[in-house]
Design a protein around this motif. Sequence first.
Motif, mmCIF file in Angstrom:
data_model
loop_
_atom_site.group_PDB
_atom_site.id
_atom_site.type_symbol
_atom_site.label_atom_id
_atom_site.label_comp_id
_atom_site.label_asym_id
_atom_site.label_seq_id
_atom_site.Cartn_x
_atom_site.Cartn_y
_atom_site.Cartn_z
ATOM 1 N N LEU A 98 0.896 -1.265 -0.097
ATOM 2 C CA LEU A 98 -0.038 0.030 0.141
ATOM 3 C C LEU A 98 0.876 1.102 0.040
ATOM 4 C CD1 LEU A 98 -2.852 -0.936 2.576
ATOM 5 C CD2 LEU A 98 -2.984 -0.686 0.151
ATOM 6 N N ARG A 99 0.484 2.363 -0.936
ATOM 7 C CA ARG A 99 1.413 3.412 -1.007
ATOM 8 C C ARG A 99 0.653 4.810 -0.670
ATOM 9 N NH1 ARG A 99 5.919 2.728 -4.210
ATOM 10 N NH2 ARG A 99 6.455 0.659 -4.907
ATOM 11 N N GLY A 100 0.974 5.593 -0.240
ATOM 12 C CA GLY A 100 0.764 7.112 0.109
ATOM 13 C C GLY A 100 1.453 8.022 -0.356
ATOM 14 N N GLU A 101 0.949 9.235 -0.673
ATOM 15 C CA GLU A 101 1.714 10.296 -1.322
ATOM 16 C C GLU A 101 1.375 11.685 -0.576
ATOM 17 O OE1 GLU A 101 2.389 12.338 -5.663
ATOM 18 O OE2 GLU A 101 3.321 10.252 -5.471
ATOM 19 N N LYS A 102 2.254 12.552 -0.264
ATOM 20 C CA LYS A 102 1.901 13.879 0.146
ATOM 21 C C LYS A 102 2.797 14.823 -0.484
ATOM 22 C CE LYS A 102 -0.517 16.077 4.214
ATOM 23 N NZ LYS A 102 -0.481 15.932 5.571
ATOM 24 N N THR A 103 2.426 16.033 -0.653
ATOM 25 C CA THR A 103 3.144 17.269 -1.231
ATOM 26 C C THR A 103 2.870 18.500 -0.428
ATOM 27 O OG1 THR A 103 3.104 15.991 -3.383
ATOM 28 C CG2 THR A 103 3.841 18.452 -3.226
ATOM 29 N N ALA A 104 4.189 19.206 -0.340
ATOM 30 C CA ALA A 104 3.953 20.482 0.310
ATOM 31 C C ALA A 104 4.876 21.510 -0.383
ATOM 32 C CB ALA A 104 4.655 20.573 1.749
ATOM 33 N N ALA A 105 4.521 22.522 -0.312
ATOM 34 C CA ALA A 105 5.558 23.749 -1.064
ATOM 35 C C ALA A 105 6.347 24.388 0.107
ATOM 36 C CB ALA A 105 4.440 24.726 -1.485
ATOM 37 N N VAL A 106 7.496 24.508 -0.098
ATOM 38 C CA VAL A 106 8.425 25.045 0.823
ATOM 39 C C VAL A 106 8.254 26.729 1.066
ATOM 40 C CG1 VAL A 106 11.015 25.299 1.431
ATOM 41 C CG2 VAL A 106 10.070 23.363 0.083
ATOM 42 N N GLY A 134 2.677 11.938 7.021
ATOM 43 C CA GLY A 134 1.531 12.126 6.426
ATOM 44 C C GLY A 134 1.257 11.402 5.385
ATOM 45 N N ALA A 135 2.236 10.872 4.451
ATOM 46 C CA ALA A 135 2.431 10.064 3.332
ATOM 47 C C ALA A 135 1.755 8.762 3.762
ATOM 48 C CB ALA A 135 3.681 10.032 2.492
ATOM 49 N N ALA A 139 -1.546 6.328 3.064
ATOM 50 C CA ALA A 139 -1.616 5.013 2.620
ATOM 51 C C ALA A 139 -2.605 4.082 3.281
ATOM 52 C CB ALA A 139 -0.140 4.526 2.748
ATOM 53 N N VAL A 140 -2.818 4.182 4.858
ATOM 54 C CA VAL A 140 -3.513 3.021 5.386
ATOM 55 C C VAL A 140 -4.906 3.539 6.017
ATOM 56 C CG1 VAL A 140 -1.342 1.688 5.533
ATOM 57 C CG2 VAL A 140 -1.958 3.457 7.339
ATOM 58 N N ASP A 141 -4.796 4.583 6.749
ATOM 59 C CA ASP A 141 -5.926 5.340 7.609
ATOM 60 C C ASP A 141 -7.334 5.059 6.657
ATOM 61 O OD1 ASP A 141 -3.765 5.609 9.312
ATOM 62 O OD2 ASP A 141 -4.646 7.455 10.189
ATOM 63 N N GLY A 142 -7.057 5.274 5.750
ATOM 64 C CA GLY A 142 -8.647 5.385 5.103
ATOM 65 C C GLY A 142 -9.116 4.123 4.994
ATOM 66 N N LEU A 143 -8.451 3.017 5.213
ATOM 67 C CA LEU A 143 -8.949 1.613 5.318
ATOM 68 C C LEU A 143 -9.391 1.077 6.444
ATOM 69 C CD1 LEU A 143 -6.051 0.051 2.487
ATOM 70 C CD2 LEU A 143 -8.620 0.945 2.153
ATOM 71 N N LEU A 144 -9.343 1.956 7.513
ATOM 72 C CA LEU A 144 -9.306 1.390 8.821
ATOM 73 C C LEU A 144 -10.915 1.471 9.252
ATOM 74 C CD1 LEU A 144 -6.377 2.808 10.717
ATOM 75 C CD2 LEU A 144 -6.666 0.235 9.828
ATOM 76 N N LEU A 145 -11.314 0.822 10.059
ATOM 77 C CA LEU A 145 -12.844 0.804 10.766
ATOM 78 C C LEU A 145 -13.050 2.152 11.344
ATOM 79 C CD1 LEU A 145 -15.298 -0.893 10.959
ATOM 80 C CD2 LEU A 145 -14.408 -1.498 13.323
ATOM 81 N N GLU A 146 -14.099 2.671 11.039
ATOM 82 C CA GLU A 146 -14.398 4.224 11.627
ATOM 83 C C GLU A 146 -13.945 4.185 13.061
ATOM 84 O OE1 GLU A 146 -18.095 7.351 12.147
ATOM 85 O OE2 GLU A 146 -18.460 5.418 10.975
ATOM 86 N N GLY A 147 -13.271 5.019 13.705
ATOM 87 C CA GLY A 147 -13.123 5.223 15.158
ATOM 88 C C GLY A 147 -11.542 4.845 15.428
ATOM 89 N N TYR A 148 -10.843 4.238 14.571
ATOM 90 C CA TYR A 148 -9.503 3.711 14.559
ATOM 91 C C TYR A 148 -8.704 4.672 13.730
ATOM 92 C CZ TYR A 148 -10.707 -0.614 16.855
ATOM 93 O OH TYR A 148 -11.252 -1.460 17.661
ATOM 94 N N ILE A 205 -1.763 0.965 15.294
ATOM 95 C CA ILE A 205 -2.986 1.385 14.907
ATOM 96 C C ILE A 205 -3.584 1.342 16.519
ATOM 97 C CG2 ILE A 205 -5.400 0.193 14.183
ATOM 98 C CD1 ILE A 205 -3.794 -1.210 12.095
ATOM 99 N N VAL A 206 -4.380 2.512 16.495
ATOM 100 C CA VAL A 206 -5.332 2.599 18.029
ATOM 101 C C VAL A 206 -6.837 2.970 17.778
ATOM 102 C CG1 VAL A 206 -3.241 3.509 18.790
ATOM 103 C CG2 VAL A 206 -4.786 5.146 17.838
ATOM 104 N N ASP A 207 -7.211 2.409 18.710
ATOM 105 C CA ASP A 207 -8.640 2.751 19.008
ATOM 106 C C ASP A 207 -8.775 4.321 19.448
ATOM 107 O OD1 ASP A 207 -10.982 3.438 20.831
ATOM 108 O OD2 ASP A 207 -11.584 1.235 20.582
ATOM 109 N N ASN A 208 -9.373 4.971 18.711
ATOM 110 C CA ASN A 208 -9.199 6.890 18.815
ATOM 111 C C ASN A 208 -9.571 6.979 20.336
ATOM 112 O OD1 ASN A 208 -8.031 7.065 16.451
ATOM 113 N ND2 ASN A 208 -10.201 7.633 15.447
ATOM 114 N N GLY A 209 -10.945 6.592 20.655
ATOM 115 C CA GLY A 209 -11.432 6.948 22.065
ATOM 116 C C GLY A 209 -10.500 6.443 23.158
#
Length: 229
Positions: A98-106, A134-135, A139-148, A205-209
């Motif tokens: 699984l891959r993720g990408e993030k870009t920022a201007a300096v 952030g990248a 890559a992974v957080d969007g695949l986790l169950l809500e609340g994680y 991976i954590v349970d947010n609450g």
Amino acid sequence: MKTNIFIRLFVPRIVKIFYLISLPRREYKGNCCLATLIPLSGIYPNFGMGALGTGIQAIQLVAAGLAPCPFVSPCLAADKRVCYYPRMNFDTVLQPGLRGEKTAAVTEQNTARSLGSGGLAVFATPSLVALLEGACVQAVDGLLLEGYSTVGTDVRVKHLAATPVGMSVRAEGELTEVDGRRLAFRVAAFDEAGKIGEGTHERFIVDNGKFLAKAEAKRTEAAAVCGDR
């Protein structure tokens, strides 16, 4: 006589309930993870009697998308989320690659001079680390169950080259290992001239609450310690 009737009618059902509970933990890309229970109605044709049979029918309706899932929120295909049995292993949902990408201007705001990590107006190492994290999140957080979600636990990065204000930095994160809730990544960063950073990163991976409650408890503990002085 009554004992024999009880054994014949209820013991098989109790055994089947425990079998349901011990099902393999797996993901199901669809309306609800409970679709994994459907095959049992075929394995046990007599399981469709009484309240237990009604339960199996309800599970079938949920899996078909004809009824709301009472245990987990339905997944939206547009979100590309994965519904899964709450007790499952995370490595059945998150796979290496699984891959993720993030870009920022300096800009002046994310330079070493501005953040205090140096005296020059170049992309700061703390800013690089945050972008790489952030990248990995992407890559992974969007695949986790809500609340994680995931939190960073280890960062090992080399900042190879400076990037001046006005250029941009692109960070990449690739999942390389899943060990329960521990996730390992390979990371790299580039500006328009080439690679400026590389390394490894780990997240958990954590349970947010529960995670926030534990963090907030430190405030109460600290206040109690100060009060005792």
